[in-house]
Enzyme design. Structure first.
Site, PDB file in Angstrom:
ATOM      1  N   HIS A   5      13.149 -20.673 -38.658  1.00 16.70           N
ATOM      2  CA  HIS A   5      13.297 -20.151 -39.750  1.00 16.70           C
ATOM      3  C   HIS A   5      14.843 -19.589 -39.722  1.00 16.70           C
ATOM      4  O   HIS A   5      15.410 -18.993 -39.156  1.00 16.70           O
ATOM      5  CB  HIS A   5      12.661 -18.993 -40.119  1.00 16.70           C
ATOM      6  CG  HIS A   5      12.494 -18.722 -41.762  1.00 16.70           C
ATOM      7  ND1 HIS A   5      13.554 -17.915 -42.322  1.00 16.70           N
ATOM      8  CD2 HIS A   5      11.548 -19.239 -42.782  1.00 16.70           C
ATOM      9  CE1 HIS A   5      13.070 -18.104 -43.580  1.00 16.70           C
ATOM     10  NE2 HIS A   5      12.161 -18.677 -43.916  1.00 16.70           N
ATOM     11  N   ASP A  45       4.621 -22.739 -43.013  1.00 10.31           N
ATOM     12  CA  ASP A  45       4.200 -24.053 -42.994  1.00 10.31           C
ATOM     13  C   ASP A  45       3.268 -24.570 -41.814  1.00 10.31           C
ATOM     14  O   ASP A  45       2.913 -25.464 -41.893  1.00 10.31           O
ATOM     15  CB  ASP A  45       5.390 -25.200 -43.336  1.00 10.31           C
ATOM     16  CG  ASP A  45       6.168 -25.099 -44.586  1.00 10.31           C
ATOM     17  OD1 ASP A  45       5.333 -24.854 -45.616  1.00 10.31           O
ATOM     18  OD2 ASP A  45       7.358 -25.093 -44.541  1.00 10.31           O
TER      19      ASP A  45
HETATM   20  N1  ACO Z   1      12.525 -27.507 -33.906  1.00  8.01           N
HETATM   21  C1  ACO Z   1      13.436 -27.829 -32.933  1.00  8.01           C
HETATM   22  N2  ACO Z   1      14.463 -26.854 -32.657  1.00  8.01           N
HETATM   23  C2  ACO Z   1      14.598 -25.871 -33.573  1.00  8.01           C
HETATM   24  C3  ACO Z   1      13.748 -25.747 -34.608  1.00  8.01           C
HETATM   25  C4  ACO Z   1      12.755 -26.551 -34.747  1.00  8.01           C
HETATM   26  N3  ACO Z   1      11.769 -26.341 -35.901  1.00  8.01           N
HETATM   27  N4  ACO Z   1      14.341 -24.787 -35.472  1.00  8.01           N
HETATM   28  C5  ACO Z   1      15.383 -24.473 -35.029  1.00  8.01           C
HETATM   29  N5  ACO Z   1      15.673 -25.072 -33.618  1.00  8.01           N
HETATM   30  C6  ACO Z   1      16.833 -25.139 -32.791  1.00  8.01           C
HETATM   31  C7  ACO Z   1      17.857 -26.063 -33.361  1.00  8.01           C
HETATM   32  O1  ACO Z   1      17.724 -27.313 -32.285  1.00  8.01           O
HETATM   33  C8  ACO Z   1      19.002 -25.370 -33.016  1.00  8.01           C
HETATM   34  O2  ACO Z   1      19.231 -25.414 -31.540  1.00  8.01           O
HETATM   35  P1  ACO Z   1      20.900 -25.577 -31.062  1.00  8.01           P
HETATM   36  O3  ACO Z   1      21.514 -24.505 -31.459  1.00  8.01           O
HETATM   37  O4  ACO Z   1      20.527 -25.584 -29.591  1.00  8.01           O
HETATM   38  O5  ACO Z   1      21.395 -26.970 -31.510  1.00  8.01           O
HETATM   39  C9  ACO Z   1      18.786 -23.910 -33.203  1.00  8.01           C
HETATM   40  O6  ACO Z   1      17.538 -23.702 -33.111  1.00  8.01           O
HETATM   41  C10 ACO Z   1      19.249 -23.656 -34.786  1.00  8.01           C
HETATM   42  O7  ACO Z   1      18.758 -24.557 -35.503  1.00  8.01           O
HETATM   43  P2  ACO Z   1      19.040 -24.792 -37.110  1.00  8.01           P
HETATM   44  O8  ACO Z   1      18.525 -26.211 -37.474  1.00  8.01           O
HETATM   45  O9  ACO Z   1      20.668 -24.866 -37.030  1.00  8.01           O
HETATM   46  O10 ACO Z   1      18.602 -23.402 -37.775  1.00  8.01           O
HETATM   47  P3  ACO Z   1      18.676 -23.720 -39.482  1.00  8.01           P
HETATM   48  O11 ACO Z   1      18.733 -22.148 -39.664  1.00  8.01           O
HETATM   49  O12 ACO Z   1      19.622 -24.224 -39.941  1.00  8.01           O
HETATM   50  O13 ACO Z   1      17.245 -24.194 -39.831  1.00  8.01           O
HETATM   51  C11 ACO Z   1      15.128 -24.849 -40.268  1.00  8.01           C
HETATM   52  C12 ACO Z   1      15.997 -23.537 -40.037  1.00  8.01           C
HETATM   53  C13 ACO Z   1      15.562 -25.956 -40.941  1.00  8.01           C
HETATM   54  C14 ACO Z   1      13.857 -24.148 -40.876  1.00  8.01           C
HETATM   55  C15 ACO Z   1      14.723 -25.156 -38.870  1.00  8.01           C
HETATM   56  O14 ACO Z   1      14.114 -24.021 -38.161  1.00  8.01           O
HETATM   57  C16 ACO Z   1      13.750 -26.167 -39.044  1.00  8.01           C
HETATM   58  O15 ACO Z   1      14.357 -27.320 -38.958  1.00  8.01           O
HETATM   59  N6  ACO Z   1      12.528 -26.063 -38.891  1.00  8.01           N
HETATM   60  C17 ACO Z   1      11.569 -27.064 -39.000  1.00  8.01           C
HETATM   61  C18 ACO Z   1      11.232 -27.531 -40.271  1.00  8.01           C
HETATM   62  C19 ACO Z   1      10.206 -26.637 -41.042  1.00  8.01           C
HETATM   63  O16 ACO Z   1       9.227 -25.778 -40.455  1.00  8.01           O
HETATM   64  N7  ACO Z   1      10.923 -25.999 -42.192  1.00  8.01           N
HETATM   65  C20 ACO Z   1      10.297 -24.996 -42.780  1.00  8.01           C
HETATM   66  C21 ACO Z   1      10.794 -23.544 -42.854  1.00  8.01           C
HETATM   67  S1  ACO Z   1      10.329 -22.474 -43.897  1.00  8.01           S
HETATM   68  C22 ACO Z   1      10.309 -23.014 -45.715  1.00  8.01           C
HETATM   69  O17 ACO Z   1      11.214 -23.548 -45.900  1.00  8.01           O
HETATM   70  C23 ACO Z   1       9.170 -23.076 -46.393  1.00  8.01           C
END
Ligand code: ACO
Length: 384
Positions: free
Chosen positions: A270, A321
């Protein structure tokens, strides 16, 4: 390369507007370190335990808990057939769509079409926006359920004004009154999804509202942003993952391979929470209770195993989710309806934010740092 000095007045912030505060708001507060979520100062844990979706909607819109009289009038307005029913021309329009059209496409298009029938369409006053917000909140479940019926070649079920929004939705989907556990679970799920500060879809809705556009347009913007798998669309992706895993005994191996392959793990992580999303524990409990009722705990078992492995290895935690789909699946709801259901609840938050934005408006218009060419010379087509 462009001369970035030309844009030196632009202060660059982190990608994805991370940590950027773009406005004040009195609607919703998230403590990402403690895993707390407040609507108008009330802890969502207390609301999930004691409130109803209808009361939560009132709270979000008006900023205080309703008196008995206020709540009765609010529930009456939200439940009235006049608020819930869809124009017959819209139902006729739904019948024209290819049956493969996804429920989120129908929702996006249907909400846009609803404004054409709304008596307050041209009026952006607070009173008219509240009336439209009542109708939108009441109509979204009817629209979602109607498409489910139509795409299966069955007639839509008329709303029942005696049922609350949660029970009426389940009734319109199936034609049968839901069990008390299903109705209560669904109501709590709606409370948990109702608002979440400046998430992507709410921000999209506020950007639209800030041009002094109308609430239907803002909700369409919100639906479009919610649809993506990084936001609301993740609840569908989680259950597609569960379907691939199939067997709880295979969950650990499957998710370890996914992590080794550096896959994006849906339902985890998140932008704001650094601990488990406070909503996830409620949905885990509700999914478990419903799983016990249908004598099938395999979805929850798979998700629990996956959550344990992901948390241990990657230190990212379940978000809202992860477990919602397992609860909806146990109620017999199709996977591609999970994100529309999210929207049925979040419309309460989107509309609350439109009211707040219109109450103290300034156009939202950020900048970009231009890194493209600046001295390009136009070459006539004949010379290229
Ligand atoms: N799976 C794998 N790696 C992840 C995940 C994940 N779900 N979430 C974060 N990371 C890792 C990234 O690979 C990244 O690693 P790095 O720094 O080594 O490259 C780091 O954590 C930061 O990730 P970002 O994508 O830059 O974080 P951001 O804050 O932009 O993303 C998000 C948040 C989009 C929710 C992300 O956690 C994600 O894609 N989750 C999966 C999709 C999901 O469940 N979305 C629902 C969110 S709740 C909602 O919107 C209702």
């Amino acid at each position: 390369m462009a001369d970035t000095a030309a844009n030196s007045q632009v202060n660059l912030i982190k990608a994805g507007l991370e940590d950027a505060v773009v406005s004040t708001s009195e609607i919703c507060f998230i403590d990402g370190h403690k895993g707390r979520l407040l609507y108008r100062g009330f802890d969502v844990d207390d609301l999930a335990a004691q409130s109803t979706f209808e009361e939560t909607v009132y709270l979000l819109w008006h900023g205080h808990l309703p008196t008995k009289k206020e709540l009765a009038a609010h529930v009456k307005a939200l439940s009235a057939t006049a608020s819930r029913r869809l124009p017959s021309k819209l139902i006729a329009m739904l019948r024209q769509f290819p049956k493969k059209t996804t429920p989120m496409e129908i929702l996006r298009t249907g909400v846009s079409a609803l404004s054409a029938f709304d008596p307050d369409a041209d009026d952006n006053s607070r009173e008219a926006t509240l009336r439209k917000s009542v109708r939108l909140t009441a109509q979204l479940p009817t629209l979602v359920a109607a498409w489910e019926r139509i795409r299966r070649g069955r007639p839509p079920v008329a709303p029942n004004p005696k049922l609350n929004l949660a029970a009426n939705f389940l009734y319109m989907m199936t034609g049968k009154k839901p069990t008390p556990l299903a109705a209560k679970t669904f109501d709590v799920a709606l409370i948990l999804h109702a608002d979440h500060e400046f998430n992507a879809s709410t921000f999209a809705a506020r950007v639209t509202a800030a041009t002094l556009s109308d609430v239907h347009s803002a909700v369409v913007s919100g639906i479009g942003a919610l649809k993506g798998p990084l936001h609301g669309g993740a609840n569908e992706q989680v259950m597609l993952m569960v379907d691939k895993i199939k067997d709880p005994a295979k969950a650990e191996g499957w998710i370890k391979k996914a992590m080794a392959d550096k896959a994006r793990l849906m339902g985890f992580g998140h932008r704001v929470y650094r601990v488990e999303d406070p909503r996830a524990k409620h949905l885990r409990r509700l999914a478990t209770e419903l799983g016990e009722q249908i004598d099938n705990l395999s979805y929850v078992e798979i998700l629990n195993t996956v959550a344990k492995a992901v948390t241990a290895e990657k230190h990212i935690y379940p978000n809202v989710d992860l477990y919602s789909g397992a609860a909806y699946r146990a109620m017999g709801i199709s996977t591609d309806q999970f994100t529309p259901i999210f929207a049925m609840s979040r419309v309460a938050g989107w509309t609350a934010h439109v009211l707040e934005q219109h109450g103290n408006n300034r156009l939202i218009r950020p900048r970009s740092e231009y890194i493209g060419a600046t001295e390009a010379r136009y070459v006539p087509l004949s010379e290229r």
